[in-house]
Motif scaffolding. Sequence first.
Motif, mmCIF file in Angstrom:
data_model
loop_
_atom_site.group_PDB
_atom_site.id
_atom_site.type_symbol
_atom_site.label_atom_id
_atom_site.label_comp_id
_atom_site.label_asym_id
_atom_site.label_seq_id
_atom_site.Cartn_x
_atom_site.Cartn_y
_atom_site.Cartn_z
ATOM 1 N N ALA A 63 -56.760 65.742 9.989
ATOM 2 C CA ALA A 63 -57.377 65.404 10.896
ATOM 3 C C ALA A 63 -56.602 64.548 11.892
ATOM 4 C CB ALA A 63 -58.941 65.066 11.002
ATOM 5 N N PRO A 64 -55.473 64.640 12.694
ATOM 6 C CA PRO A 64 -54.749 63.583 13.227
ATOM 7 C C PRO A 64 -55.577 63.280 14.653
ATOM 8 C CG PRO A 64 -53.677 65.835 13.730
ATOM 9 C CD PRO A 64 -54.943 65.987 12.629
ATOM 10 N N HIS A 65 -55.182 61.961 14.949
ATOM 11 C CA HIS A 65 -55.530 61.399 16.088
ATOM 12 C C HIS A 65 -54.580 60.770 16.632
ATOM 13 C CE1 HIS A 65 -58.525 59.789 19.052
ATOM 14 N NE2 HIS A 65 -58.005 58.464 18.508
ATOM 15 N N VAL A 66 -54.228 61.083 17.736
ATOM 16 C CA VAL A 66 -52.840 60.332 18.393
ATOM 17 C C VAL A 66 -51.673 60.267 17.439
ATOM 18 C CG1 VAL A 66 -52.012 58.642 19.789
ATOM 19 C CG2 VAL A 66 -54.570 59.130 20.040
ATOM 20 N N ASP A 67 -51.444 59.157 17.082
ATOM 21 C CA ASP A 67 -50.284 59.046 16.102
ATOM 22 C C ASP A 67 -50.693 58.737 14.466
ATOM 23 O OD1 ASP A 67 -50.948 56.556 16.495
ATOM 24 O OD2 ASP A 67 -48.845 55.638 16.723
ATOM 25 N N ASP A 68 -52.059 58.837 14.281
ATOM 26 C CA ASP A 68 -52.445 58.748 12.938
ATOM 27 C C ASP A 68 -52.568 60.007 12.293
ATOM 28 O OD1 ASP A 68 -52.637 56.215 13.037
ATOM 29 O OD2 ASP A 68 -54.454 55.904 13.616
ATOM 30 N N ILE A 69 -52.001 60.516 11.093
ATOM 31 C CA ILE A 69 -52.131 61.845 10.633
ATOM 32 C C ILE A 69 -52.526 61.725 9.212
ATOM 33 C CG2 ILE A 69 -50.521 63.869 10.429
ATOM 34 C CD1 ILE A 69 -48.777 62.971 12.264
ATOM 35 N N PRO A 70 -53.695 61.420 9.129
ATOM 36 C CA PRO A 70 -54.327 61.550 7.640
ATOM 37 C C PRO A 70 -54.360 63.017 6.887
ATOM 38 C CG PRO A 70 -56.234 61.279 9.151
ATOM 39 C CD PRO A 70 -54.742 61.265 9.872
ATOM 40 N N MET A 71 -54.257 63.013 5.857
ATOM 41 C CA MET A 71 -53.949 64.308 5.359
ATOM 42 C C MET A 71 -54.746 64.252 4.048
ATOM 43 S SD MET A 71 -50.486 66.739 4.852
ATOM 44 C CE MET A 71 -50.093 66.461 6.359
ATOM 45 N N ALA A 72 -55.463 65.405 3.651
ATOM 46 C CA ALA A 72 -56.151 65.276 2.152
ATOM 47 C C ALA A 72 -55.829 66.723 1.416
ATOM 48 C CB ALA A 72 -57.567 65.370 2.279
ATOM 49 N N GLY A 73 -55.630 66.787 0.006
ATOM 50 C CA GLY A 73 -55.212 67.871 -0.478
ATOM 51 C C GLY A 73 -54.754 67.209 -2.199
ATOM 52 N N GLU A 74 -54.057 68.223 -2.643
ATOM 53 C CA GLU A 74 -53.523 67.760 -3.922
ATOM 54 C C GLU A 74 -52.300 67.170 -3.694
ATOM 55 O OE1 GLU A 74 -51.748 70.367 -7.773
ATOM 56 O OE2 GLU A 74 -52.988 71.197 -6.365
ATOM 57 N N ALA A 75 -52.062 66.115 -4.318
ATOM 58 C CA ALA A 75 -51.110 64.943 -4.329
ATOM 59 C C ALA A 75 -49.643 65.579 -3.918
ATOM 60 C CB ALA A 75 -50.927 63.857 -5.254
ATOM 61 N N LYS A 76 -49.333 66.597 -4.712
ATOM 62 C CA LYS A 76 -48.041 67.042 -4.416
ATOM 63 C C LYS A 76 -47.715 67.987 -3.549
ATOM 64 C CE LYS A 76 -48.758 71.259 -7.569
ATOM 65 N NZ LYS A 76 -48.268 72.102 -8.613
ATOM 66 N N VAL A 77 -48.901 68.496 -2.950
ATOM 67 C CA VAL A 77 -48.914 69.388 -1.594
ATOM 68 C C VAL A 77 -48.660 68.400 -0.522
ATOM 69 C CG1 VAL A 77 -50.349 71.072 -0.111
ATOM 70 C CG2 VAL A 77 -50.100 71.523 -2.698
ATOM 71 N N VAL A 78 -49.807 67.326 -0.597
ATOM 72 C CA VAL A 78 -49.699 66.548 0.552
ATOM 73 C C VAL A 78 -48.254 65.683 0.670
ATOM 74 C CG1 VAL A 78 -50.841 64.594 1.478
ATOM 75 C CG2 VAL A 78 -52.075 66.091 0.511
ATOM 76 N N ASP A 79 -47.759 65.416 -0.369
ATOM 77 C CA ASP A 79 -46.385 64.658 -0.347
ATOM 78 C C ASP A 79 -45.354 65.469 0.357
ATOM 79 O OD1 ASP A 79 -47.631 62.413 -1.534
ATOM 80 O OD2 ASP A 79 -46.940 62.862 -3.581
ATOM 81 N N ALA A 80 -45.247 66.855 -0.118
ATOM 82 C CA ALA A 80 -44.299 67.757 0.304
ATOM 83 C C ALA A 80 -44.411 67.886 1.913
ATOM 84 C CB ALA A 80 -44.476 69.300 -0.553
ATOM 85 N N LEU A 81 -45.777 68.312 2.201
ATOM 86 C CA LEU A 81 -46.146 68.643 3.824
ATOM 87 C C LEU A 81 -45.856 67.275 4.617
ATOM 88 C CD1 LEU A 81 -49.370 70.441 3.214
ATOM 89 C CD2 LEU A 81 -47.170 71.214 4.036
ATOM 90 N N MET A 82 -46.079 66.033 4.019
ATOM 91 C CA MET A 82 -45.759 64.658 4.795
ATOM 92 C C MET A 82 -44.208 64.523 4.737
ATOM 93 S SD MET A 82 -48.409 63.505 5.901
ATOM 94 C CE MET A 82 -48.274 61.872 6.415
ATOM 95 N N ALA A 83 -43.488 64.751 3.553
ATOM 96 C CA ALA A 83 -41.985 64.686 3.881
ATOM 97 C C ALA A 83 -41.564 65.597 4.716
ATOM 98 C CB ALA A 83 -41.502 65.387 2.370
ATOM 99 N N LYS A 84 -41.893 66.829 5.184
ATOM 100 C CA LYS A 84 -41.519 67.722 6.060
ATOM 101 C C LYS A 84 -41.864 67.161 7.371
ATOM 102 C CE LYS A 84 -41.676 71.975 3.351
ATOM 103 N NZ LYS A 84 -42.242 73.362 3.062
ATOM 104 N N LEU A 85 -43.062 66.620 7.689
ATOM 105 C CA LEU A 85 -43.679 66.098 8.934
ATOM 106 C C LEU A 85 -42.697 64.925 9.127
ATOM 107 C CD1 LEU A 85 -45.852 66.769 10.649
ATOM 108 C CD2 LEU A 85 -47.183 65.166 9.537
ATOM 109 N N LYS A 86 -42.207 64.311 8.255
ATOM 110 C CA LYS A 86 -41.492 63.059 8.522
ATOM 111 C C LYS A 86 -39.955 63.333 8.997
ATOM 112 C CE LYS A 86 -43.710 59.670 5.758
ATOM 113 N NZ LYS A 86 -43.635 58.635 4.287
ATOM 114 N N GLU A 87 -39.568 64.743 8.440
ATOM 115 C CA GLU A 87 -38.360 64.950 9.268
ATOM 116 C C GLU A 87 -38.355 65.412 10.784
ATOM 117 O OE1 GLU A 87 -37.186 68.625 6.811
ATOM 118 O OE2 GLU A 87 -37.062 67.432 4.876
#
Length: 131
Positions: A63-87
């Motif tokens: 549920a992102p708001h401006v430049d805050d992008i909190p994410m919930a889910g299984e840790a390995k899934v969230v970590d992989a998605l956040m890594a792609k987002l950071k790219e």
Amino acid sequence: DLQADEVLLCVKPLYGMKQAGARFATKRDTTMTGPGLEFSSARAEPSLFIHKSASGEIDAISAPHVDDIPMAGEAKVVDALMAKLKEALPMTGGDEVTFHLKVDISRSKDGRRLEYSQTRYAMDIIKEAGM
């Protein structure tokens, strides 16, 4: 001294463009729904993004708001998605969310539940009102 018939030209705004937040949100949303991340917006709430596994089960939400992008889910899934987002987007942090949209967020002692509180927000209102 500025005369009544003179106009000043603003060479550079002091606090950035008013459109900067909207432009970032557009880029963020396009990135999240694009190839590699493939989130989809919830029909009832377009600012809620849902990610599904290959089997079609929801495995992460954001549920992102401006430049805050909190994410919930299984840790390995969230970590992989956040890594792609950071790219794709300039990002810092990545720590556990403890405060978002004037809501304190903490884990229960057993770590299985998230607990939400607006006590800090309420206290700020009371303090501002001089009560």
